[in-house]
Design an enzyme around this catalytic site. Structure first.
Site, PDB file in Angstrom:
ATOM      1  N   GLU A   1      -5.782  -8.385  -0.244  1.00 25.06           N
ATOM      2  CA  GLU A   1      -6.510  -8.108   0.999  1.00 25.06           C
ATOM      3  C   GLU A   1      -7.955  -7.786   0.656  1.00 25.06           C
ATOM      4  O   GLU A   1      -8.221  -7.063  -0.302  1.00 25.06           O
ATOM      5  CB  GLU A   1      -5.936  -6.898   1.757  1.00 25.06           C
ATOM      6  CG  GLU A   1      -4.625  -7.154   2.442  1.00 25.06           C
ATOM      7  CD  GLU A   1      -4.098  -5.934   3.217  1.00 25.06           C
ATOM      8  OE1 GLU A   1      -4.903  -5.124   3.724  1.00 25.06           O
ATOM      9  OE2 GLU A   1      -2.861  -5.814   3.287  1.00 25.06           O
TER      10      GLU A   1
ATOM     11  N   GLU B   1       0.786  -1.236   0.000  1.00 23.87           N
ATOM     12  CA  GLU B   1       0.000   0.000   0.000  1.00 23.87           C
ATOM     13  C   GLU B   1       0.822   1.292   0.000  1.00 23.87           C
ATOM     14  O   GLU B   1       0.814   2.064   0.968  1.00 23.87           O
ATOM     15  CB  GLU B   1      -0.979  -0.012   1.183  1.00 23.87           C
ATOM     16  CG  GLU B   1      -1.916  -1.211   1.130  1.00 23.87           C
ATOM     17  CD  GLU B   1      -3.092  -1.117   2.087  1.00 23.87           C
ATOM     18  OE1 GLU B   1      -3.013  -0.365   3.070  1.00 23.87           O
ATOM     19  OE2 GLU B   1      -4.105  -1.801   1.838  1.00 23.87           O
TER      20      GLU B   1
HETATM   21  C1  FCB Z   1      -4.683  -2.398   5.152  1.00 25.58           C
HETATM   22  C2  FCB Z   1      -3.377  -2.876   5.729  1.00 25.58           C
HETATM   23  C3  FCB Z   1      -3.517  -4.030   6.673  1.00 25.58           C
HETATM   24  C4  FCB Z   1      -4.721  -3.867   7.552  1.00 25.58           C
HETATM   25  C5  FCB Z   1      -5.945  -3.634   6.713  1.00 25.58           C
HETATM   26  C6  FCB Z   1      -7.229  -3.537   7.502  1.00 25.58           C
HETATM   27  O1  FCB Z   1      -4.570  -1.053   4.823  1.00 25.58           O
HETATM   28  O2  FCB Z   1      -2.522  -3.279   4.700  1.00 25.58           O
HETATM   29  O3  FCB Z   1      -2.333  -4.126   7.411  1.00 25.58           O
HETATM   30  O4  FCB Z   1      -4.506  -2.869   8.462  1.00 25.58           O
HETATM   31  O5  FCB Z   1      -5.779  -2.444   5.994  1.00 25.58           O
END
Ligand code: FCB
Length: 504
Positions: free
Chosen positions: A400, A201
């Site tokens: 994610e 990110e």
């Molecule tokens: C993302 C992060 C991860 C976690 C999720 C909820 O931004 O990469 O570490 O905090 O959000």
């Protein structure tokens, strides 16, 4: 699923079954009336990161990370939480692998601790920490679980930040320090790991770490945050070269926080606002990584911001000739971190703030997680289709996706997180729809395997498939984990939520 998305699903199904050339090339998912069927080699996984789960902050010669420092700032973390113990996974990692096995997952995304492996930031790698991760990787492989390793999930050695507001990603040399670290990890594990994620990110690092000061290292400086973001991307390019040398067969990617930006209304000003916001959040990272160079509109925006802030420098002062070629040198897959979308409108005339847009929604009574984030699976479908179209049909891994739901164990000892079941199901169906439309999605890593330390929000938000009792470290698989087990075992996501009578 709404009637509208059902209609799209059946339309894409017709398209995919009639264009056999596309079907063969893409190995698409089929969408039947009652279930979405994924390809047999689809990666079913879960994700975590080192600082969020491991604890044991000094074990095996670990160095101090920027998060170890940041959590000591009064008020920096809700509830005063720190990563000192977290889920105790540095010691209980075998139990975590057992959880993956119980859920029947074939892959696991986790990160190696940067400050564990490079305690002083540069120079010799710490062999004891590498041994630790080697044991973990081998144990995963032994039980048929593919590791996807993230190299920077934010736990940079504090030695790279010599003084508050200095160093870290503000410093161009950090990109090469990161490449040294990538070389050390892949020198040890490159022969066994098939997926490397260099950065997690970049936009969130830039925004929360350097623009708003809400994450480590806690810098609050809009102009210099742009410099930091560039160095994060440069770090990817340099690290990719080190990884490729040690792990020639591996796939190299970045996990990007992608927020689809949709206009609040059909009017031209709102559309432009959404496109501008998309540049700031998404394209500024995607385009150079995919070898398209920085997008001209967002670069103009940054030039204006830098000039207006009196920073005394422009983008050409830190985006040096050749940088874009390095950044775009290697991106085998795009890691998609997707949580929600942004609804954007033109900023009100005379509004304070550097950007000509405002995030105004979602408005009204939309479904939301316990953290208030809109649940918008259709936006994930559209995002995946767009990434496929705009970035050369590269493989996409959902690195994610997840939601905060606070369900706790009930009298029967189980965690009936029915809303997480629905969340997963709807997002998997959105992914299946995107695949039926041609997007090459090769895996889904649910965030997260475990409830864990949620950065500045501390331990309050629970994202896990597994409930963690932080006092004892005890893990309890939630109903969503049992549901996900069924999905992974059958390779299908049902259309309706199941009844929740899993036997476990
Ligand atoms: C993302 C992060 C991860 C976690 C999720 C909820 O931004 O990469 O570490 O905090 O959000």
């Amino acid at each position: 699923m709404t009637a509208a998305t059902a209609a799209t699903a059946s339309a894409t199904m017709t398209a995919s079954t009639t264009t056999s050339a596309t079907t063969e090339r893409r190995n698409v998912t089929e969408i039947h009336t009652d279930q979405a069927v994924f390809p047999p080699d689809f990666l079913w996984g879960a994700a975590t990161s080192a600082y969020q789960i491991e604890g044991s902050r000094t074990a095996d010669g670990t160095g101090e990370s920027v998060w170890d420092v940041f959590v000591r700032r009064p008020g920096a973390v809700e509830g005063g939480g720190t990563g000192a113990i977290a889920c105790d996974s540095y010691r209980r990692w075998r139990e975590d692998i057992d959880l993956l096995r119980m859920i029947g997952l074939n892959s696991y995304r986790f990160s190696t601790g940067w400050s564990r492996i490079m305690p002083t930031g540069r120079g010799r790698a710490n062999a004891a920490a590498l041994d630790h991760y080697e044991r973990q990787v081998d144990a995963l492989l032994e039980v048929g679980i593919k590791p996807l390793i993230t190299l920077n999930h934010w736990d940079m050695p504090s030695a790279l930040t010599p003084a508050p507001g200095r160093g870290g990603w503000l410093d161009r040399a950090t990109a090469s320090a990161f490449a040294e670290y990538a070389g050390a990890v892949t020198g040890r594990l490159g022969d066994r790991v098939g997926h490397w994620i260099t950065q997690c990110e970049p936009w969130i690092i830039q925004l929360l770490g350097y623009q708003l000061g809400l994450h480590a290292p806690g810098v609050k400086d809009l102009a210099r945050s742009v410099v930091a973001g560039h160095h994060v991307l440069l770090g990817h390019g340099l690290a990719a070269q080190a990884i490729a040398a040690n792990s020639p067969a591996a796939q190299i990617g970045v996990a990007l926080s992608l927020f689809p930006c949709v206009p609040d209304s059909d009017c031209e000003a709102d559309r432009q606002a959404a496109w501008g916001s998309d540049g700031y959040v998404n394209r500024w990272y995607l385009d150079p990584l995919a070898a398209l160079g920085y997008p001209a509109d967002t670069r103009r925006l940054w030039e204006g911001v830098l000039a207006g802030s009196g920073a005394g420098f422009g983008t050409e002062d830190f985006i040096l000739p050749g940088d874009e070629a390095v950044i775009g040198s290697r991106l085998d897959f795009i890691g998609v971190n997707y949580y929600t979308r942004r609804v954007c409108a033109a900023a009100a005339p005379g509004a304070a703030g550097p950007f000509p847009w405002a995030v105004v929604g979602p408005r009204g009574d939309v479904p939301r997680t316990d953290e208030g984030w809109e649940i918008a699976p259709d936006a994930l479908r559209d995002l995946l289709i767009r990434l496929d179209r705009d970035y050369g049909g590269r493989p996409l891994v959902v690195t994610e996706n997840g939601a905060v739901f606070g369900d706790a164990p009930t009298h029967d000892g189980r965690v009936h997180d029915v809303r997480r079941v629905a969340f997963i199901r709807s997002h998997l169906r959105a992914i299946a729809q995107a695949m039926a439309a041609g997007a090459r999605v090769t895996g889904y890593m649910h965030w997260s395997l475990l409830d864990n330390f949620e950065w500045a929000l501390g331990y309050r938000p629970r994202f896990g498939l597994t409930h963690v009792d932080y006092a004892s470290g005890r893990r309890t698989l939630k109903d969503s984990a049992w549901f996900y087990r069924q999905v992974a075992a059958t390779g299908t996501a049902p259309k309706e939520d199941p009844d929740y009578g899993f036997d476990g």
